[in-house]
Design a protein around this motif. Structure first.
Motif, PDB file in Angstrom:
ATOM      1  N   SER A 142      12.949 -23.344   6.031  1.00 19.64           N
ATOM      2  CA  SER A 142      13.003 -22.165   6.905  1.00 19.64           C
ATOM      3  C   SER A 142      12.227 -22.409   8.193  1.00 19.64           C
ATOM      4  CB  SER A 142      12.433 -20.939   6.182  1.00 19.64           C
ATOM      5  OG  SER A 142      13.288 -20.586   5.122  1.00 19.64           O
TER       6      SER A 142
ATOM      7  N   ASP B  45      20.658 -19.724   6.701  1.00 20.58           N
ATOM      8  CA  ASP B  45      19.544 -19.998   5.792  1.00 20.58           C
ATOM      9  C   ASP B  45      19.874 -19.377   4.442  1.00 20.58           C
ATOM     10  OD1 ASP B  45      17.188 -20.648   4.624  1.00 20.58           O
ATOM     11  OD2 ASP B  45      15.898 -19.580   6.044  1.00 20.58           O
TER      12      ASP B  45
ATOM     13  N   ASP C 238      11.472 -15.115   3.497  1.00 22.82           N
ATOM     14  CA  ASP C 238      11.982 -14.685   2.190  1.00 22.82           C
ATOM     15  C   ASP C 238      11.145 -13.532   1.676  1.00 22.82           C
ATOM     16  OD1 ASP C 238      12.474 -18.150   1.299  1.00 22.82           O
ATOM     17  OD2 ASP C 238      13.733 -16.750   2.421  1.00 22.82           O
TER      18      ASP C 238
HETATM   19 MG   LIG Z   1      13.042 -20.604   3.017  1.00 22.59          MG
END
Ligand SMILES: [Mg+2]
Ligand SMILES: Nc1ncnc2c1ncn2[C@@H]1O[C@H](COP(=O)(O)OP(=O)(O)O)[C@@H](O)[C@H]1O
Lengths: 486, 239
Positions: free
Chosen positions: B43, B161, A485
């Motif tokens: 993740s 994701d 991210d």
């Molecule tokens: Mg993540």
């Protein structure tokens, strides 16, 4: 669609749609290739360029006659056949004689030559006034002009006195009953010995005068006065042999040999061409910085008019060729042409080779430096490209790209840049070389068709090498980067 | 039949256990959601299932092969052949058009086929935008291109994701419709999400907390939902 077409589509899209960064890489390859192509062009062309420059320093080859007789025009032309016409800058024939200026009791060396050729073989000759154009016009060396006070436009009367050395043909023809013969030969340490003989009715020696003033007085000089020596010649026929017909003066073999040689080559001064006097107009004063300043120069026709012969002693050649070529030509001339030989003016050819070598190694060095700089520049840019495209590379790997595919893609982009840069460089490099050539050497160069493929190959090679490190980086990128991210 | 099985899987970074003795089982054709707070290891788990990372401990069986033990070259092959990936950040090659982005996936998998790629874009409703660059597409459109790219090679497993994390309501629904279709076609789906609405679309939700499986929730209404969805979709209007 084949894989190859997709590959090319991706590569060209990368280069065309992400212009800014790739433009920098292209620019550095292009500039590198430009300088390289330019330098290589100059490197290849330098010998020709410098060769032409060197030719202004004078002749670098001499063609000489083998014998005493001199070299005819045919012999010289035959010798010149061995040298390609596009490399022969000029060939100036010379014939040297002694002339007297009776009015001033002076004598000089006169050179017969071809003035049109002189301006090519000796461009450094500087003439105040002009070169002779018509017959009976001469050029006078500065030194002579100064000592006898001659200027452009002055008249000058020159006399040629035939001597034994100037006479052609067989001396035996002259040994007629009652003839008077005179001759000379080189004696002790280069000094000349002169003889005059009168022949009797049966062509034997009737009387004899020897002038050995140049010899050592108490040794060879005695040849002039020693009666025992001189007397033994009387009543003998010519030619004669020392030790058989006559004995040597004791302790003076060299002088005695010279006396006999002078007798054997003695000519009838009355029967050969009489002394000839001609009037000339001085068209210019010659400055060369060398011994030519003490010569008088006239056309070959005038020389023939004065001496009755058009043979020349030597031809000075200016040939625009490498040292090896020159050597080959000289050998060929000596082999092929009859009665002449060629040799190189070593002082000139050697310094030419040395200067060329230095110039070429300088260009070579600069080329290497530019190559390395280009490599660093392209490598740095590609490195930046890789880090800029980390996510894209990660994505490609996440989509299943193998290390080989990543390598191929970056190498492909690099080589494509090399191709464009190489073409760009070959064209700009030629322009660059042309500008340098015109400004530095004052002459233009022809485009080498091999330059284009060579430049393209080299810049593709450089691009490929520069990509090695960046590709290593690209391959090491972790595909998981795309899931992090941000 | 089982497609994926995580047996006692741990991923340890120094003192931190990003995954702590996880056991997960996914059948062929199942649609599973993975939920959990930020930092719970979602993740990390996706990376491992997606063959982009290896667990510190445990076994990961994908189609019967323990991918925890394979070389990274082999993992690349498995990923290319079996898995379609969709990311929260879309991730397109920014100098390639939509259709070219789809073709990149074909290129690495087998053969680029522009016609097929265009059809896949048609399926996500982007046929008309096929020759636009990513910068000319909205976020929702980019994500739909990514879905097209993920399904182009007909993978057995699609891993997503946070696929709707950056999308508005309308685009989120489009993506969920596409997932429902893929599920109906038999594709296995594993979708990581924060969004309970997205999780509710799945058959089953696995909740992670501090690297451990906290609980599993079965969606009782799934059959009904799926019927409704398909009824809505089959009349054939492109969204
Ligand atoms: Mg993540
Ligand atoms: N490469 C790494 N090195 C160290 N710690 C990591 C690494 N990747 C993830 N983590 C840590 O593991 C934990 C789980 O991360 P992640 O799986 O990304 O969580 P989620 O996706 O659920 O938000 C987090 O505390 C994160 O900081």
């Amino acid at each position: 669609m084949t894989k190859r077409r997709m590959f090319l589509r991706m590569i060209t899209a990368s280069l065309l749609r992400r212009r800014s960064r790739m433009l920098i890489a292209l620019l550095s390859i292009g500039i590198g290739a430009t300088i390289l192509a330019g330098l290589v062009t100059i490197y290849v062309d330098v010998p020709r360029q410098m060769g032409a420059q060197f030719r202004s320093f004078g002749a670098n080859m001499l063609v000489l006659s083998d014998g005493e007789e001199g070299m005819t025009k045919d012999q010289m032309d035959k010798a010149l056949e061995s040298i390609p016409t596009d490399q022969l800058v000029g060939a100036a024939p010379y014939r040297y004689i002694r002339v007297d200026m009776t009015t001033r009791q002076q004598s000089f060396t006169a050179a017969g030559t071809d003035f049109a050729q002189i301006t090519r073989t000796s461009p450094y000759f500087s003439v105040e006034g002009r070169y002779p154009e018509k017959s009976r016009e001469i050029l006078v060396g500065k030194e002579i002009a100064e000592t006898i006070g001659i200027r452009e436009g002055s008249g000058m009367e020159l006399t040629w006195q035939p001597t034994a050395g100037n006479t052609e043909g067989d001396p035996s023809k002259d040994r007629q009953p009652g003839a008077v013969l005179s001759g000379s030969a080189e004696g002790w340490s280069g000094g000349a010995v002169y003889v005059t003989v009168k022949l009797d009715d049966s062509a034997k020696i009737a009387s004899l005068t020897i002038d050995a003033g140049t010899q050592t007085p108490e040794i060879g000089g005695l040849a002039q006065t020693d009666e025992a020596f001189t007397r033994q010649f009387i009543g003998k026929a010519l030619p004669m042999t020392l030790g058989e017909d006559v004995d040597a003066l004791s302790g003076a073999t060299v002088t005695s040999t010279a006396v006999v040689e002078a007798l054997n080559t003695a000519r009838n001064t009355q029967s050969t061409a009489a002394a000839k006097t001609m009037k000339y107009t001085v068209t210019g004063i010659l400055t060369t910085g060398g011994e030519e300043e003490s010569y008088v120069f006239m056309g070959l026709e005038d020389m023939a008019g004065l001496t009755g012969s058009d043979a020349v002693d030597v031809a000075e050649l200016s040939v625009s060729a490498s040292a090896e070529e020159l050597e080959a030509y000289a050998e060929q001339i000596t082999e092929n042409a009859d009665g002449v030989r060629a040799r190189l003016v070593k002082r000139v050819t050697r310094s030419e080779t040395a200067v060329l070598g230095k110039l070429q190694s300088l260009v070579f060095l600069v080329t290497a430096v530019v190559l390395i700089l280009t490599m660093i520049c392209v490598s740095t840019t590609m490195m930046a490209v890789v880090s800029e495209r980390r996510r894209e590379i990660g994505l490609r790997k996440a989509l299943g790209a193998s290390d080989g595919s990543i390598r191929a893609e970056f190498l492909g982009e690099g080589m494509f840049l090399g191709l464009l840069g190489g073409v760009l460089g070959a064209i700009l490099g030629f322009v660059f070389a042309q500008i340098v050539s015109v400004n530095v050497f004052g002459s233009s160069i022809t485009f080498q068709p091999l330059l284009l493929p060579a430049a393209v190959l080299v810049s593709m090679g450089v691009a490929a090498l520069s990509c090695l490190q960046p590709i290593k980086r690209a391959v090491a990128i972790d595909p998981a980067i795309v899931l992090k991210d941000e | 039949m089982s497609l994926l099985e995580l047996k006692n899987v741990s991923k340890i970074y120094g003192d931190l256990k990003a995954l702590d003795n996880v056991n997960v089982h996914v059948d062929k054709g199942e649609w599973v959601a993975i939920m959990g707070p930020s930092g719970s290891g979602k993740s990390t788990m996706m990376n491992i299932i997606g063959c982009m990372d290896k667990p510190t401990l445990g076994e990961v069986l994908l189609d019967g092969v323990d991918i925890a033990k394979e070389s990274s070259k082999k993992l690349t092959d498995i990923r290319r052949d079996k898995i379609g990936l969709i990311f929260q950040q879309f991730h397109m090659v920014n100098y390639l058009t939509a259709v070219e982005n789809v073709m990149v996936s074909q290129y690495y998998h087998s053969m680029p086929d522009e016609q097929e790629a265009l059809e896949a874009l048609g399926r996500v409703g982007l046929r008309e935008r096929a020759h636009h660059l990513p910068s000319q597409l909205s976020g929702g459109e980019q994500q739909r291109v990514c879905v097209a790219r993920a399904l182009i090679n007909h993978p057995e497993l699609i891993l997503a994701d946070e696929p709707t994390g950056n999308l508005d309501e309308a685009n989120e629904n489009i993506v969920l419709d596409l997932f429902a279709q893929l599920h109906a076609e038999g594709t296995t789906l594993i979708v990581v999400t924060h969004d309970p609405e997205v999780a509710e679309a799945a058959q089953r939700t696995i909740v992670l907390e501090h690297g451990k499986v906290a609980r599993e929730v079965i969606n009782e209404n799934f059959e009904e939902q799926q019927k409704k969805w398909l009824a809505r979709l089959i009349p054939g209007s492109k969204r």
